[in-house]
Design a protein around this motif. Sequence first.
Motif, PDB file in Angstrom:
ATOM      1  N   LYS A  92      72.600  66.603  54.727  1.00  0.00           N
ATOM      2  CA  LYS A  92      72.864  66.717  56.168  1.00  0.00           C
ATOM      3  C   LYS A  92      72.000  65.778  56.997  1.00  0.00           C
ATOM      4  N   ALA A  93      70.834  65.392  56.414  1.00  0.00           N
ATOM      5  CA  ALA A  93      69.964  64.463  57.140  1.00  0.00           C
ATOM      6  C   ALA A  93      70.372  63.015  56.901  1.00  0.00           C
ATOM      7  N   GLY A  94      71.437  62.809  56.113  1.00  0.00           N
ATOM      8  CA  GLY A  94      71.943  61.447  55.910  1.00  0.00           C
ATOM      9  C   GLY A  94      71.340  60.729  54.715  1.00  0.00           C
ATOM     10  N   GLU A 142      60.242  64.133  48.828  1.00  0.00           N
ATOM     11  CA  GLU A 142      59.293  63.605  49.822  1.00  0.00           C
ATOM     12  C   GLU A 142      59.973  63.548  51.191  1.00  0.00           C
ATOM     13  N   LYS A 143      61.281  63.264  51.178  1.00  0.00           N
ATOM     14  CA  LYS A 143      62.023  63.240  52.446  1.00  0.00           C
ATOM     15  C   LYS A 143      62.262  64.673  52.926  1.00  0.00           C
ATOM     16  N   CYS A 144      62.544  65.572  51.959  1.00  0.00           N
ATOM     17  CA  CYS A 144      62.797  66.980  52.316  1.00  0.00           C
ATOM     18  C   CYS A 144      61.574  67.599  52.992  1.00  0.00           C
ATOM     19  N   LYS A 145      60.372  67.261  52.469  1.00  0.00           N
ATOM     20  CA  LYS A 145      59.143  67.884  52.978  1.00  0.00           C
ATOM     21  C   LYS A 145      58.949  67.657  54.471  1.00  0.00           C
ATOM     22  N   LYS A 194      77.772  72.385  53.585  1.00  0.00           N
ATOM     23  CA  LYS A 194      78.346  71.403  52.667  1.00  0.00           C
ATOM     24  C   LYS A 194      77.795  70.010  52.917  1.00  0.00           C
ATOM     25  N   PHE A 195      77.546  69.297  51.835  1.00  0.00           N
ATOM     26  CA  PHE A 195      77.144  67.902  51.934  1.00  0.00           C
ATOM     27  C   PHE A 195      78.396  67.055  51.782  1.00  0.00           C
ATOM     28  N   GLU A 196      78.353  65.824  52.283  1.00  0.00           N
ATOM     29  CA  GLU A 196      79.522  64.928  52.160  1.00  0.00           C
ATOM     30  C   GLU A 196      79.390  64.062  50.922  1.00  0.00           C
ATOM     31  N   GLY A 228      66.471  76.445  55.283  1.00  0.00           N
ATOM     32  CA  GLY A 228      67.691  76.882  54.599  1.00  0.00           C
ATOM     33  C   GLY A 228      68.198  75.861  53.604  1.00  0.00           C
ATOM     34  N   CYS A 229      67.505  74.726  53.480  1.00  0.00           N
ATOM     35  CA  CYS A 229      67.959  73.662  52.585  1.00  0.00           C
ATOM     36  C   CYS A 229      66.912  73.381  51.512  1.00  0.00           C
ATOM     37  N   TYR A 230      65.673  73.252  51.944  1.00  0.00           N
ATOM     38  CA  TYR A 230      64.586  72.959  50.990  1.00  0.00           C
ATOM     39  C   TYR A 230      63.507  74.019  51.135  1.00  0.00           C
TER      40      TYR A 230
HETATM   41  S1  SF4 Z   1      65.867  69.171  53.342  1.00  0.00           S
HETATM   42 FE1  SF4 Z   1      66.176  67.403  52.033  1.00  0.00          FE
HETATM   43  S2  SF4 Z   1      68.252  67.612  51.241  1.00  0.00           S
HETATM   44 FE2  SF4 Z   1      68.058  69.034  52.960  1.00  0.00          FE
HETATM   45  S3  SF4 Z   1      68.830  67.879  54.701  1.00  0.00           S
HETATM   46 FE3  SF4 Z   1      66.620  67.542  54.648  1.00  0.00          FE
HETATM   47  S4  SF4 Z   1      66.289  65.661  53.450  1.00  0.00           S
HETATM   48 FE4  SF4 Z   1      68.383  66.378  53.083  1.00  0.00          FE
END
Ligand code: SF4
Length: 262
Positions: free
Chosen positions: A133-135, A162-165, A120-122, A172-174
């Motif tokens: 989850k990474a803020g 770009e942040k997800c990469k 879950k995300f906040e 399990g998220c991206y």
């Molecule tokens: S993969 Fe993307 S959405 Fe998932 S925690 Fe990392 S930055 Fe956030």
Amino acid sequence: MLKEVAEDFQEHLNYSSDTDARKGHKTSESSFFGYKTHIALSDERIITAAVITTGEKSDGKYLQELIEKSTQAGMKINTVIGDAAYSEKANIEYTKEEKIALVAKLNPILTQGPRKEEDKFEFNKDAGMFVCKAGHLATRKARTGKKGTSKSQSQTYYFDIEKCKVCPMREGCYKEGAKSKTYSVTIKSDTHAEQEAFQNTEAFKQLAANRYKVEAKNSELKNGHGYDKASTAGLFGMEIQGATTIFAVNLKRILKLLNENE
Ligand code: SF4
């Protein structure tokens, strides 16, 4: 560029050595690094409970703890006034059970579906966006499904891929190579009907008008007692600073009330 600007203005920038502090958001454009102090205040403006957390935590999750701590401190509670962060479903159900009137405006109703707790995300009510989850805050949102039908509408939040990469928590998220990262929640318009009806009453509006007291107290803590800045690193240090500052502020208030009564 940052280095140049820092040199031009002769700023001495350092990395924070505080490993407990976390980034939190007040609006979608502004953020802070540090801690949050969730407080409960009596009608006489005495702080009856406080919970200190790292900055990324959402306010609504601490209502129950604040009520319980205030009750243990001897308060009899029949009404709780808070902002929209406190109107989440669990709080409505809890206060109903405890026969406490909850004067907190509803947010568009959000349920996160059958996700596992750790997935879950906040929700950040100040920014009106989910935080992953990474803020990181979602960059935009869009509503899907039709209004006024029996089918629930959904709200989809989009994250910056770009942040997800490069995210260490992407497993399990991206999915690698995916063109977007989204997070969808269902909006159930009838779940909070009862609370909504209460929200529209004159009594609710009159009680809600008292909310300025907590803002004034926050300002007193920050501007009058240096509580806008952590004096040490770490959550424990912040708790000590919170306890002593709140003690001083409460003592001042108690003395004032005593003087007024004489
Ligand atoms: S993969 Fe993307 S959405 Fe998932 S925690 Fe990392 S930055 Fe956030």
